[in-house]
Design a protein around this motif. Structure first.
Motif, PDB file in Angstrom:
ATOM      1  N   ARG A 212       5.766  -1.463   1.151  1.00  0.00           N
ATOM      2  CA  ARG A 212       5.234  -1.874   2.444  1.00  0.00           C
ATOM      3  C   ARG A 212       3.891  -2.549   2.219  1.00  0.00           C
ATOM      4  O   ARG A 212       3.070  -2.050   1.453  1.00  0.00           O
ATOM      5  CB  ARG A 212       5.041  -0.666   3.353  1.00  0.00           C
TER       6      ARG A 212
ATOM      7  N   ARG B  64       0.288  -4.295   3.724  1.00  0.00           N
ATOM      8  CA  ARG B  64      -0.667  -4.275   4.828  1.00  0.00           C
ATOM      9  C   ARG B  64      -1.611  -5.464   4.632  1.00  0.00           C
ATOM     10  O   ARG B  64      -2.682  -5.324   4.071  1.00  0.00           O
ATOM     11  CB  ARG B  64      -1.456  -2.963   4.847  1.00  0.00           C
TER      12      ARG B  64
ATOM     13  N   ASP C 101       6.275   8.406  11.658  1.00  0.00           N
ATOM     14  CA  ASP C 101       5.012   7.722  11.436  1.00  0.00           C
ATOM     15  C   ASP C 101       5.308   6.341  10.863  1.00  0.00           C
ATOM     16  O   ASP C 101       6.473   5.937  10.792  1.00  0.00           O
ATOM     17  CB  ASP C 101       4.116   8.527  10.487  1.00  0.00           C
ATOM     18  N   GLN C 102       4.275   5.655  10.448  1.00  0.00           N
ATOM     19  CA  GLN C 102       4.467   4.281  10.004  1.00  0.00           C
ATOM     20  C   GLN C 102       4.792   4.180   8.530  1.00  0.00           C
ATOM     21  O   GLN C 102       4.761   3.095   7.974  1.00  0.00           O
ATOM     22  CB  GLN C 102       3.204   3.482  10.320  1.00  0.00           C
ATOM     23  N   GLU C 103       5.106   5.302   7.926  1.00  0.00           N
ATOM     24  CA  GLU C 103       5.322   5.280   6.487  1.00  0.00           C
ATOM     25  C   GLU C 103       6.798   5.443   6.143  1.00  0.00           C
ATOM     26  O   GLU C 103       7.497   4.472   5.904  1.00  0.00           O
ATOM     27  CB  GLU C 103       4.412   6.309   5.827  1.00  0.00           C
ATOM     28  N   THR C 104       7.290   6.652   6.148  1.00  0.00           N
ATOM     29  CA  THR C 104       8.653   6.861   5.677  1.00  0.00           C
ATOM     30  C   THR C 104       9.661   6.466   6.735  1.00  0.00           C
ATOM     31  O   THR C 104       9.533   6.811   7.908  1.00  0.00           O
ATOM     32  CB  THR C 104       8.846   8.330   5.287  1.00  0.00           C
TER      33      THR C 104
ATOM     34  N   SER D 181       1.637   6.711  -2.022  1.00  0.00           N
ATOM     35  CA  SER D 181       0.623   5.827  -1.460  1.00  0.00           C
ATOM     36  C   SER D 181      -0.112   5.128  -2.606  1.00  0.00           C
ATOM     37  O   SER D 181      -0.212   5.659  -3.710  1.00  0.00           O
ATOM     38  CB  SER D 181      -0.364   6.646  -0.638  1.00  0.00           C
TER      39      SER D 181
ATOM     40  N   ASN E  49       5.038  -2.496   9.087  1.00  0.00           N
ATOM     41  CA  ASN E  49       5.815  -1.401   8.532  1.00  0.00           C
ATOM     42  C   ASN E  49       7.045  -1.925   7.810  1.00  0.00           C
ATOM     43  O   ASN E  49       7.859  -1.140   7.352  1.00  0.00           O
ATOM     44  CB  ASN E  49       6.248  -0.435   9.638  1.00  0.00           C
TER      45      ASN E  49
ATOM     46  N   SER F  10       8.098   9.101  -2.044  1.00  0.00           N
ATOM     47  CA  SER F  10       7.212   7.969  -1.791  1.00  0.00           C
ATOM     48  C   SER F  10       5.862   8.210  -2.447  1.00  0.00           C
ATOM     49  O   SER F  10       5.566   9.321  -2.902  1.00  0.00           O
ATOM     50  CB  SER F  10       7.029   7.772  -0.282  1.00  0.00           C
TER      51      SER F  10
ATOM     52  N   ASP G  53       0.800  -1.216   0.000  1.00  0.00           N
ATOM     53  CA  ASP G  53       0.000   0.000   0.000  1.00  0.00           C
ATOM     54  C   ASP G  53       0.836   1.270   0.000  1.00  0.00           C
ATOM     55  O   ASP G  53       0.276   2.376  -0.033  1.00  0.00           O
ATOM     56  CB  ASP G  53      -0.953   0.017   1.202  1.00  0.00           C
ATOM     57  N   TYR G  54       2.152   1.114   0.059  1.00  0.00           N
ATOM     58  CA  TYR G  54       2.995   2.307   0.139  1.00  0.00           C
ATOM     59  C   TYR G  54       4.338   1.945  -0.473  1.00  0.00           C
ATOM     60  O   TYR G  54       4.884   0.871  -0.198  1.00  0.00           O
ATOM     61  CB  TYR G  54       3.167   2.710   1.612  1.00  0.00           C
TER      62      TYR G  54
END
Lengths: 116, 112
Positions: free
Chosen positions: A93, A95, B97-100, A51, A102, A49, A31-32
């Protein structure tokens, strides 16, 4: 683990032209997505990045495109500069349903050489 | 601009010895990770850490590995009894955060 693939181990581009780095993935639960640049003996440096709800993200000379139906993303660098010469990694990443992670899964990298 | 730092930059150890790799994450980061890259291979996930506990670990992260953040700043990876195949670059990463995730420069570990 071949969930993220960068099929071009290297790419050579003239300064000022566009560099296009490609990445394919197999897991539809990703998802990312992120792109990192890495110089020898250094850690990966975050570039940009995206999404999975978007299909394009732009930051200065860097643009990432996501094609979910093809499970493909690309990084465009324009104009390319000699200082962009490095290894570029895409990472994803996932999910999974009912879970959260993560953890980043990396591709093998593409060595970009920008010729002056 | 703040950066993730790691010490030592290089470590050579004998097989069976314990090693501790240290990381100082960026101060406002809440999520912490260790990855490694064996020479010629992909960067691979080892463990994630949040709220003072492991949130996820890979199959590589067996009983020989442990992580802790004892003083709220340093984030350490311990390998209790190193094996030849533990030789790799070890990268610490962190994120707000849970992203980068932002990576440190790495520690090159060589097990002889």
């Amino acid at each position: 683990d071949q969930q993220v693939k960068q099929n071009s181990p290297s790419l050579s581009v003239q300064e000022g032209r566009i560099s296009i780095l490609n990445c394919d993935y197999t897991n539809s639960m990703f998802d990312y997505f992120l792109w990192y640049k890495k110089y020898p003996a250094e850690g990966p440096t975050f570039l940009i990045s995206i999404s999975s709800i978007k299909d394009k993200n732009e930051d200065g000379r860097f643009t990432v495109f996501l094609n979910k139906s093809a499970k493909h993303l690309s990084l465009h660098i324009v104009p390319s500069q000699p200082g962009d010469s490095a290894v570029y990694f895409c990472a994803a990443r996932g999910r999974p349903l009912g879970g959260a992670t993560n953890k980043l899964i990396f591709g093998t990298g593409t060595l970009l050489a920008v010729q002056p | 601009e703040p950066e993730v730092t790691q010490t030592p930059s290089h470590q050579v150890t004998q097989m069976g010895q314990e090693v501790i790799l240290r990381c100082v994450p960026i101060s406002n980061h809440l999520y912490f990770y260790w990855y490694r890259q064996i020479l010629g291979q992909k960067v691979e996930f080892l463990v994630s850490f949040y709220n003072n506990e492991i949130s996820e670990k890979s199959e590589i992260f067996d009983d020989q590995f442990s992580v802790e953040r004892p003083d709220g700043s340093n984030f350490t990876l311990k390998i209790r009894s190193t094996k030849l195949e533990d030789s790799a670059m070890y990268f610490c990463a962190g994120g707000r955060d849970q992203e980068t995730q932002y990576f440190g420069p790495g520690t090159r570990l060589l097990v002889l």
